[in-house]
Design a protein around this motif. Structure first.
Motif, PDB file in Angstrom:
ATOM      1  N   UNK A 190       0.844  -1.194   0.000  1.00 26.29           N
ATOM      2  CA  UNK A 190       0.000   0.000   0.000  1.00 26.29           C
ATOM      3  C   UNK A 190       0.877   1.241   0.000  1.00 26.29           C
ATOM      4  N   UNK A 191       0.372   2.303  -0.625  1.00 22.46           N
ATOM      5  CA  UNK A 191       1.085   3.579  -0.637  1.00 22.46           C
ATOM      6  C   UNK A 191       0.084   4.722  -0.744  1.00 22.46           C
ATOM      7  N   UNK A 192       0.472   5.864  -0.201  1.00 21.76           N
ATOM      8  CA  UNK A 192      -0.289   7.096  -0.399  1.00 21.76           C
ATOM      9  C   UNK A 192       0.554   8.131  -1.140  1.00 21.76           C
ATOM     10  N   UNK A 193       1.651   7.695  -1.709  1.00 19.20           N
ATOM     11  CA  UNK A 193       2.553   8.580  -2.420  1.00 19.20           C
ATOM     12  C   UNK A 193       3.651   9.155  -1.556  1.00 19.20           C
ATOM     13  N   UNK A 194       3.456   9.108  -0.235  1.00 25.15           N
ATOM     14  CA  UNK A 194       4.465   9.621   0.700  1.00 25.15           C
ATOM     15  C   UNK A 194       5.119   8.511   1.509  1.00 25.15           C
ATOM     16  N   UNK A 195       4.450   7.369   1.606  1.00 24.73           N
ATOM     17  CA  UNK A 195       5.007   6.190   2.271  1.00 24.73           C
ATOM     18  C   UNK A 195       4.701   4.976   1.409  1.00 24.73           C
ATOM     19  N   UNK A 196       5.513   3.944   1.571  1.00 24.88           N
ATOM     20  CA  UNK A 196       5.246   2.644   0.959  1.00 24.88           C
ATOM     21  C   UNK A 196       5.321   1.609   2.066  1.00 24.88           C
ATOM     22  N   UNK A 197       4.258   0.823   2.235  1.00 28.32           N
ATOM     23  CA  UNK A 197       4.225  -0.184   3.289  1.00 28.32           C
ATOM     24  C   UNK A 197       3.826  -1.520   2.687  1.00 28.32           C
ATOM     25  N   UNK A 198       4.214  -2.587   3.377  1.00 25.86           N
ATOM     26  CA  UNK A 198       3.898  -3.933   2.922  1.00 25.86           C
ATOM     27  C   UNK A 198       3.747  -4.835   4.135  1.00 25.86           C
ATOM     28  N   UNK A 199       3.063  -5.956   3.941  1.00 23.77           N
ATOM     29  CA  UNK A 199       2.913  -6.937   5.013  1.00 23.77           C
ATOM     30  C   UNK A 199       2.911  -8.325   4.397  1.00 23.77           C
ATOM     31  N   UNK A 200       3.613  -9.234   5.071  1.00 20.29           N
ATOM     32  CA  UNK A 200       3.645 -10.627   4.646  1.00 20.29           C
ATOM     33  C   UNK A 200       3.098 -11.505   5.756  1.00 20.29           C
ATOM     34  N   UNK A 201       2.162 -12.385   5.382  1.00 16.78           N
ATOM     35  CA  UNK A 201       1.619 -13.351   6.326  1.00 16.78           C
ATOM     36  C   UNK A 201       1.502 -14.688   5.613  1.00 16.78           C
ATOM     37  N   UNK A 202       2.311 -15.653   6.004  1.00 19.98           N
ATOM     38  CA  UNK A 202       2.226 -16.975   5.413  1.00 19.98           C
ATOM     39  C   UNK A 202       3.447 -17.335   4.596  1.00 19.98           C
ATOM     40  N   UNK A 203       3.316 -18.427   3.858  1.00 19.28           N
ATOM     41  CA  UNK A 203       4.463 -19.023   3.175  1.00 19.28           C
ATOM     42  C   UNK A 203       4.820 -18.336   1.864  1.00 19.28           C
ATOM     43  N   UNK A 204       3.955 -17.480   1.360  1.00 18.88           N
ATOM     44  CA  UNK A 204       4.230 -16.830   0.080  1.00 18.88           C
ATOM     45  C   UNK A 204       5.319 -15.778   0.264  1.00 18.88           C
ATOM     46  N   UNK A 205       6.439 -15.883  -0.456  1.00 20.65           N
ATOM     47  CA  UNK A 205       7.556 -14.955  -0.218  1.00 20.65           C
ATOM     48  C   UNK A 205       7.253 -13.529  -0.679  1.00 20.65           C
ATOM     49  N   UNK A 206       7.971 -12.592  -0.087  1.00 18.23           N
ATOM     50  CA  UNK A 206       7.966 -11.195  -0.482  1.00 18.23           C
ATOM     51  C   UNK A 206       9.394 -10.694  -0.297  1.00 18.23           C
TER      52      UNK A 206
END
Length: 276
Positions: A190-206
């Protein structure tokens, strides 16, 4: 398979150059992907572009209609026959926020009605698609609103990341209550143009990677022998970019985001991690 990546750069003028630096480094989807979306910003407004098939990054750099943007989200997936691409292509948008998700949410489809009923009316009306991802986005927006941060363009990256992690945790708890026998595998950006955030839950890599400045750019004709006194050369050498991606072509050259972790990136491009 769904593919997503986010790019957040210190120099919005050089975002196209950064996309070219990633050629050969990222998968942008398979030939079966028929719902491809790119979101960026133009004067604080979201600029969304939709394609009918996955694009290699060189083509994306040419065909992307954005001009100057610090942030970009890309998502490609395959929609079933009869599903509207117009309403279901990610990244989803609301006001200044963009959001995309990869990975299945185990058995959450049966709990969609419960999730929908928990939303305030204005968000319930905003949901137009048929997939679960948009409901997850709406839950994130709900948590932003409850914290008084929905329209706060100065929200800190750590605050946004914690709320995104809380979103995934609530989705997982709902999935478990609905009888899911296995944990979900979900990645969100997710982003609002001023920050970029991410979340990982589970076996799928990021994965994530930091691109430092470079003295070479074929797009701009920059060569290592050129002096830094030239403004464009100086800009290329001083730029820095963080990339978050679901499918790098060579994962060993990227850093993997730990499971149950949210990532926060702000204007200074420093990266913070939080447990979900």
């Amino acid at each position: 398979m769904s593919v997503a990546f986010g790019v957040f750069t210190s120099d919005p003028n050089l975002l196209r150059c950064e996309l070219l630096r990633l050629v050969g480094e990222l998968s942008s989807g398979e030939s079966a992907c028929n719902a491809v979306g790119v979101g960026s910003y133009a004067q604080d407004e979201i600029l969304f572009q939709q394609f009918r098939s996955a694009l290699d990054l060189e083509s994306l750099s040419r065909r992307w209609m954005g001009a100057e943007s610090a942030a970009l989200l890309y998502h490609a997936s395959e929609l079933s026959l009869g599903i509207s691409a117009e309403e279901n292509t990610q990244p989803f948008r609301y006001r200044q926020w963009m959001f995309c998700q990869t990975g299945p949410v185990a058995h959450l489809r049966g709990a969609a009605a419960h999730l929908t009923s928990s939303l305030p009316d204005f968000l319930r009306r905003h949901v137009q698609g048929e997939g679960i991802a948009e409901l997850v986005f709406a839950l994130f927006l709900k948590l932003l609103r409850e914290s008084g941060r929905l329209d706060d363009e100065s929200i800190g990256p750590e605050q946004a990341a914690v709320l995104l992690g809380k979103t995934i945790r609530q989705v997982e708890e709902l999935s478990a209550r609905m009888g899911s026998p296995v944990a979900s595998a979900v990645n969100c950006l997710a982003t609002n143009g001023s920050v970029l955030v991410a979340a990982r839950h589970g076996a799928l890599p990021l994965y994530y990677r930091l691109l430092e400045g470079s003295a070479h750019c074929p797009r701009c004709g920059i060569r290592p022998s050129m002096p830094e006194t030239l403004p464009l050369v100086r800009a290329h050498r001083r730029r820095r970019t963080v990339v978050l991606a679901s499918h790098p072509t060579r994962p060993s050259s990227w850093m993997e985001v730990e499971n149950q972790t949210a990532i926060a990136i702000g204007r200074d491009l420093s990266l913070q991690r939080f447990n979900i």
